[in-house]
Scaffold this active site. Structure first.
Site: not given
Length: 447
Positions: A87, A150-151, A416
């Site tokens: 993800d 995970e995010e 990010h």
């Protein structure tokens, strides 16, 4: 064993398979989520791609109810686990190339997820494949667990261990942070903060997409704003106008290092507060721009884990109700509830805590850490000491696990951020390090 030579035959295939995986927009999508696709179609597509690739490479595959894809190879009681994720955070900001159209320029592979965490996953996968092909996975198993959340809270690993009762590793690592190795991680929580307040001429404020990244764009919809626009120009605020929308422009960075970004939400609040003389708004904007918490009695420092950090990620204002999230990262000396109360008292807001990821600390002299450091130093000749971080990884959800790469000390940090990339030489070198480390961990005496 020459691990560089071991990995060389897989170099081109790694890039090809990584590009295929990067084309999948595996962003959390609650709208398309189902019982079999808990994180939506994009994430599910990526997890299924991982499974098909694993099957082609000779791994045993378990799709784990759609929460993660598990790839296992080898036999034996000892289990070496590698925890990665497919993800990715949304592709906000301005990109030079399509975020899901992987593009190689000057040996850099640009795409969302290239460094976080699809590139490191591919490096780990082929490290295991190379060892197995040479008959070097002996009397131990290697398992790659590739999560889909995970995010956004790591619900994937919670399901994996708590619901499916999967086996914890003898030794494990997650290739989702920095080299040489992370032996300590700050605690993390989100404050969901609210305030009843009237902002003249403002109909709505909307910005941010995730809690764990600096809010880089905020749209303020207003009925009357000519004088306010003049003020913004005088203050040299970065903004754009479209109809009744004023868009404040910032810079997104990872929530663990908010001091490196430019928070559009806080700039918007401070600008509105200063212009309309709303002390509460000015106070929020000004004090949270200090990302350490020193300005509002919210600061702590420890020798092991460093400073507290505060990152405003999402903001919303409608009908006199202001809402924003604060991603709070803290050291081992902090009681997060007490610090939330300090924030509420100083900013005159009301907050509630959305779960807590506790501090993680390993002894940097333990044999697991020393073994991975031995592999890293042998392949890079870099003597950098193991680190602690403000980032949170899967290491907090699995026993006997630390974060191990794949961000090199010399590399630009773009996780990010717009124009995220991974250097292809770094991708290859990380696979070399992982192959060496896995081999050493597989042979490590548990006594």
């Amino acid at each position: 064993m020459n691990y560089y030579s071991l990995m060389k035959p897989y170099k081109q295939e790694m890039v090809e398979k990584l590009c295929e995986l990067l084309k999948i927009p595996s962003v959390l999508d609650e709208k398309s989520a189902t019982s079999t696709m808990p994180f939506g179609k994009g994430v599910d597509d990526a997890l299924k791609y991982v499974g098909k690739l694993g099957e082609q490479l000779g791994f045993k595959v378990d799709y784990c109810d759609g929460y993660a894809t598990e790839l296992t190879i080898g036999t034996g009681d000892k289990l070496i686990s590698i925890f990665a994720h497919t993800d990715v955070v949304p592709a906000t900001g301005t990109w030079k190339y399509g975020p899901f159209e992987p593009t190689i320029v000057k040996n850099k592979l640009y795409a969302r997820g290239s460094s976080d965490d699809k590139g490191p996953f591919i490096a780990s996968l082929y490290a295991v494949k190379a060892l197995f092909d040479k008959g070097l996975v002996n009397n131990y198993r290697v398992r790659l667990v590739v999560g889909g959340d995970e995010e956004s809270g790591s619900r994937c690993l919670v399901h994996y261990f708590e619901k499916l009762k999967k086996e914890n590793p003898t030794y494990g690592f997650t290739p989702d942070s920095d080299f040489p190795l992370i032996y300590g991680e700050k605690g993390i929580t989100d404050f969901e903060t609210t305030l009843k307040i009237d902002i003249p001429h403002v109909n709505s404020i909307k910005g941010g997409v995730v809690t764990n990244a600096v809010c880089d764009k905020v749209i303020v919809n207003m009925d009357k704003f000519d004088d306010f626009i003049c003020y913004l120009k005088e203050q040299k605020i970065d903004f754009e106008i479209s109809g009744n929308d004023i868009t404040f422009i910032g810079k997104a960075v990872h929530g663990s290092t908010p001091e490196l970004g430019k928070n559009a939400a806080l700039i918007a609040l401070k600008s509105l507060g200063d212009f309309y003389k709303i002390e509460k708004l000015s106070n929020i904007g000004e004090k949270l721009l200090d990302t350490s918490g020193k300005s509002f009695n919210g600061y702590s420092h420890s020798k092991l884990l460093g400073d507290t950090t505060y990152c405003v990620g999402i903001i919303n204002y409608e009908n006199g109700n202001l809402y924003f999230t604060v991603n709070f990262r803290f050291n081992e000396l902090v009681n997060p509830e007490e610090f939330m109360k300090n924030l509420d008292k100083e900013l005159l807001v009301t907050s509630k805590m959305d779960g807590v990821s506790k501090v993680l600390l390993f002894d940097p002299k333990c044999k697991m850490v020393k073994t991975m450091m031995k592999a890293y130093r042998a392949e890079t000749h870099d003597r950098t000491k193991p680190l602690t971080t403000g980032g949170g990884t899967y290491a907090k959800h699995a026993a006997n696990t630390v974060a191990f790469g794949a961000q090199f000390p010399h590399a630009e940090f773009t996780m990010h951020e717009p124009n995220e990339y991974i250097n292809l030489d770094d991708l290859f070198m990380s696979s070399v390090i992982y192959a060496h480390a896995i081999k050493l961990l597989g042979e490590l005496d548990e006594n």
